[in-house]
Design a protein around this motif. Structure first.
Motif, mmCIF file in Angstrom:
data_model
loop_
_atom_site.group_PDB
_atom_site.id
_atom_site.type_symbol
_atom_site.label_atom_id
_atom_site.label_comp_id
_atom_site.label_asym_id
_atom_site.label_seq_id
_atom_site.Cartn_x
_atom_site.Cartn_y
_atom_site.Cartn_z
ATOM 1 N N MET A 292 -5.608 27.004 -25.853
ATOM 2 C CA MET A 292 -4.440 27.431 -25.064
ATOM 3 C C MET A 292 -4.925 28.171 -23.816
ATOM 4 N N THR A 293 -4.463 27.718 -22.662
ATOM 5 C CA THR A 293 -4.881 28.324 -21.398
ATOM 6 C C THR A 293 -3.767 29.197 -20.831
ATOM 7 N N LEU A 294 -4.163 30.092 -19.932
ATOM 8 C CA LEU A 294 -3.170 30.936 -19.257
ATOM 9 C C LEU A 294 -2.213 30.085 -18.439
ATOM 10 N N GLN A 295 -2.707 28.978 -17.907
ATOM 11 C CA GLN A 295 -1.833 28.089 -17.141
ATOM 12 C C GLN A 295 -0.745 27.498 -18.040
ATOM 13 N N GLN A 296 -1.113 27.088 -19.251
ATOM 14 C CA GLN A 296 -0.115 26.571 -20.188
ATOM 15 C C GLN A 296 0.899 27.653 -20.564
ATOM 16 N N VAL A 297 0.417 28.874 -20.744
ATOM 17 C CA VAL A 297 1.322 29.993 -21.052
ATOM 18 C C VAL A 297 2.322 30.186 -19.924
ATOM 19 N N LEU A 298 1.845 30.191 -18.685
ATOM 20 C CA LEU A 298 2.737 30.334 -17.535
ATOM 21 C C LEU A 298 3.749 29.200 -17.489
ATOM 22 N N TYR A 299 3.292 27.982 -17.744
ATOM 23 C CA TYR A 299 4.198 26.831 -17.736
ATOM 24 C C TYR A 299 5.310 27.011 -18.775
ATOM 25 N N ALA A 300 4.941 27.402 -19.988
ATOM 26 C CA ALA A 300 5.926 27.545 -21.059
ATOM 27 C C ALA A 300 6.941 28.642 -20.750
ATOM 28 N N LEU A 301 6.477 29.772 -20.241
ATOM 29 C CA LEU A 301 7.384 30.868 -19.919
ATOM 30 C C LEU A 301 8.319 30.500 -18.773
ATOM 31 N N THR A 302 7.826 29.729 -17.827
ATOM 32 C CA THR A 302 8.656 29.307 -16.700
ATOM 33 C C THR A 302 9.724 28.321 -17.150
ATOM 34 N N ILE A 303 9.377 27.426 -18.056
ATOM 35 C CA ILE A 303 10.386 26.487 -18.586
ATOM 36 C C ILE A 303 11.486 27.252 -19.305
ATOM 37 N N GLN A 304 11.097 28.230 -20.119
ATOM 38 C CA GLN A 304 12.098 29.037 -20.820
ATOM 39 C C GLN A 304 13.011 29.743 -19.820
ATOM 40 N N GLU A 305 12.437 30.280 -18.766
ATOM 41 C CA GLU A 305 13.214 30.990 -17.761
ATOM 42 C C GLU A 305 14.176 30.072 -17.027
ATOM 43 N N CYS A 306 13.717 28.879 -16.677
ATOM 44 C CA CYS A 306 14.527 27.951 -15.883
ATOM 45 C C CYS A 306 15.481 27.120 -16.732
ATOM 46 N N GLY A 307 15.141 26.894 -17.997
ATOM 47 C CA GLY A 307 15.978 26.087 -18.865
ATOM 48 C C GLY A 307 15.951 24.610 -18.534
ATOM 49 N N SER A 308 14.974 24.199 -17.743
ATOM 50 C CA SER A 308 14.897 22.808 -17.302
ATOM 51 C C SER A 308 13.472 22.484 -16.889
ATOM 52 N N MET A 309 12.986 21.297 -17.282
ATOM 53 C CA MET A 309 11.667 20.851 -16.864
ATOM 54 C C MET A 309 11.616 20.636 -15.358
ATOM 55 N N ASN A 310 12.665 20.031 -14.804
ATOM 56 C CA ASN A 310 12.702 19.754 -13.366
ATOM 57 C C ASN A 310 12.628 21.045 -12.552
ATOM 58 N N LYS A 311 13.482 22.026 -12.922
ATOM 59 C CA LYS A 311 13.513 23.276 -12.174
ATOM 60 C C LYS A 311 12.216 24.046 -12.320
ATOM 61 N N ALA A 312 11.637 24.007 -13.524
ATOM 62 C CA ALA A 312 10.368 24.699 -13.746
ATOM 63 C C ALA A 312 9.260 24.063 -12.910
ATOM 64 N N ALA A 313 9.229 22.728 -12.863
ATOM 65 C CA ALA A 313 8.205 22.038 -12.073
ATOM 66 C C ALA A 313 8.336 22.385 -10.594
ATOM 67 N N GLU A 314 9.577 22.446 -10.107
ATOM 68 C CA GLU A 314 9.802 22.825 -8.704
ATOM 69 C C GLU A 314 9.308 24.242 -8.436
ATOM 70 N N LYS A 315 9.595 25.155 -9.350
ATOM 71 C CA LYS A 315 9.195 26.548 -9.158
ATOM 72 C C LYS A 315 7.678 26.697 -9.200
ATOM 73 N N LEU A 316 7.023 25.866 -10.015
ATOM 74 C CA LEU A 316 5.575 25.938 -10.169
ATOM 75 C C LEU A 316 4.826 25.081 -9.143
ATOM 76 N N TYR A 317 5.568 24.321 -8.327
ATOM 77 C CA TYR A 317 4.985 23.450 -7.307
ATOM 78 C C TYR A 317 4.073 22.388 -7.923
#
Length: 313
Positions: free
Chosen positions: A1-26
C-alpha cells in the motif's frame, strides 16, 4: 500500500465519485480505478461499491478509511513543514460546540492564508461528533467543555478515542437572553425565575445528559426547546422570550446585537456549575502550523474577555 493509493482512496470518499476524484487529482479515471483495484486486492476488502450514481463506501471500507486517514494526516503535516507546495489543497478542520470565540479565532487564523491553497472546515456540531471528528482526524482540533458532573464520563471517552484535553478557561454559568426579555434588568437570575420561559438546548445525536452542551442540563425545565444550529436558537430566544445557560463569553458582531448575559444565581439544589472549556487533540499527534495558529488566536480572543466577570479559579 502506497501513500499515493491512500490519497486516492481518501479523495474518492470525499468526492463520492470516481470522475470527480480523478479531476481533483489531475489523473485520468482508468488510472484511478486501477490503483484502487490494486489497493483492494492488497488489503483483501472491497472499499467502494460502484453504482450508476457514484461510489458508496462499504462498512469494511469505512473502517479502513478511518484507519488510514490518521497516518496520512500525519504524513501531510510533515510534508507541509518540509516540502514545497503542490497542487493538492492542504486541509485544516475544527469541530466545536457553539462558541463565538472559536469562530472568531478561526476567522483570524484563516485570514493569514490564501484560501486558494487551503481547504478549511469549521464544524459547529454535537459533542460526540467532535470527539469522533478529532479521533479520526477529520478535524485536527475540537472545542468543548467539561465540568465536575460530566468529567468522569468525558475523560473515559477521551481515553477510548485516544484524545488529550487541554484547558483554555474556566467560567461560571450565565443566563443568555434577549435584551428586552422580562428578566434582562435583573442583577442575577435563579432557576425559580426561569420557570415560565422556554429553555433552549442544542440537540445531541445521543441524548445522554453527559454529552449536553449546556451546563445544568440535568435539571428539570418545564418548557424546553431543542435546536440544531445557533441561528435558530438566537431567533427563538428573541421570539419566545427563551434563554439558555452558557459560559458568558459572547461577541455582538458574531452573535448579533441585542443579546446579553446575566449571572446565574445558584441555590442548594441548582448550584452555579463551573465550565472548564478546552480543546481536544489526537494523542501523540503533531499539530500543524494552522492548528498552532488557531490555538494562538483562541488565547488572543480569550485575553479580551473581562475575566473578573466570568473567570472562576
Amino acid at each position: 500500500m502506497t501513500l499515493q493509493q491512500v490519497l486516492y482512496a481518501l479523495t474518492i470518499q470525499e468526492c463520492g465519485s470516481m470522475n470527480k476524484a480523478a479531476e481533483k487529482l489531475y489523473i485520468v479515471q482508468p488510472t484511478l480505478t486501477s490503483a484502487i483495484q490494486e489497493l483492494e486486492n492488497e488489503v483483501g476488502i472491497t472499499i467502494f461499491m460502484r453504482t450508476n450514481k457514484g461510489v458508496i463506501v462499504t462498512p469494511e471500507g469505512e473502517e479502513f478509511l478511518n484507519d488510514i486517514r490518521g497516518f496520512y494526516r500525519q504524513y501531510d503535516i510533515v510534508m507541509q513543514k518540509y516540502s514545497g507546495e503542490g497542487n493538492y489543497k492542504r486541509k485544516f478542520g475544527v469541530s466545536t460546540q457553539h462558541y463565538t470565540f472559536a469562530v472568531r479565532a478561526f476567522v483570524d487564523m484563516a485570514k493569514q492564508y490564501d484560501m486558494n491553497d487551503f481547504d478549511f472546515a469549521l464544524r459547529e456540531t454535537t459533542t460526540m461528533d467532535i470527539i469522533n471528528d478529532v479521533s479520526s482526524l477529520k478535524s485536527e482540533v475540537g472545542i468543548l467543555y467539561i465540568n465536575e458532573r460530566n468529567k468522569r464520563a468525558m475523560n473515559k471517552l477521551f481515553v477510548e478515542h485516544g484524545l488529550e484535553f487541554h484547558t483554555l478557561i474556566k467560567c461560571r454559568a450565565f443566563v443568555y437572553l434577549w435584551k428586552d426579555h422580562p428578566l434582562a434588568s435583573q442583577d442575577s437570575i435563579g432557576i425559580e425565575d426561569l420557570q415560565e420561559y422556554p429553555c433552549m438546548f442544542f440537540e445531541q445525536r445521543d441524548q445522554n445528559e453527559f454529552l449536553a452542551e449546556e451546563i445544568l442540563s440535568e435539571n428539570f425545565y418545564p418548557k424546553t426547546l431543542r435546536v440544531t444550529d445557533r441561528s435558530t436558537m438566537l431567533n427563538l430566544i428573541r421570539a419566545l422570550n427563551g434563554y439558555t445557560l452558557c459560559s458568558g463569553i459572547i461577541w455582538g458582531d458574531l452573535n448579533g446585537d441585542g443579546y446579553i448575559v446575566v449571572p446565574y444565581r445558584g441555590d442548594e439544589e441548582n448550584p452555579n456549575s463551573v465550565m472548564e472549556i478546552g480543546y481536544v487533540t489526537k494523542k501523540n499527534s503533531v499539530m500543524s502550523k494552522m492548528g498552532e495558529q488557531f490555538i494562538e488566536e483562541i488565547h488572543k480572543a480569550l485575553e479580551q474577555i473581562d475575566k473578573s466577570v466570568i473567570y472562576e479559579g
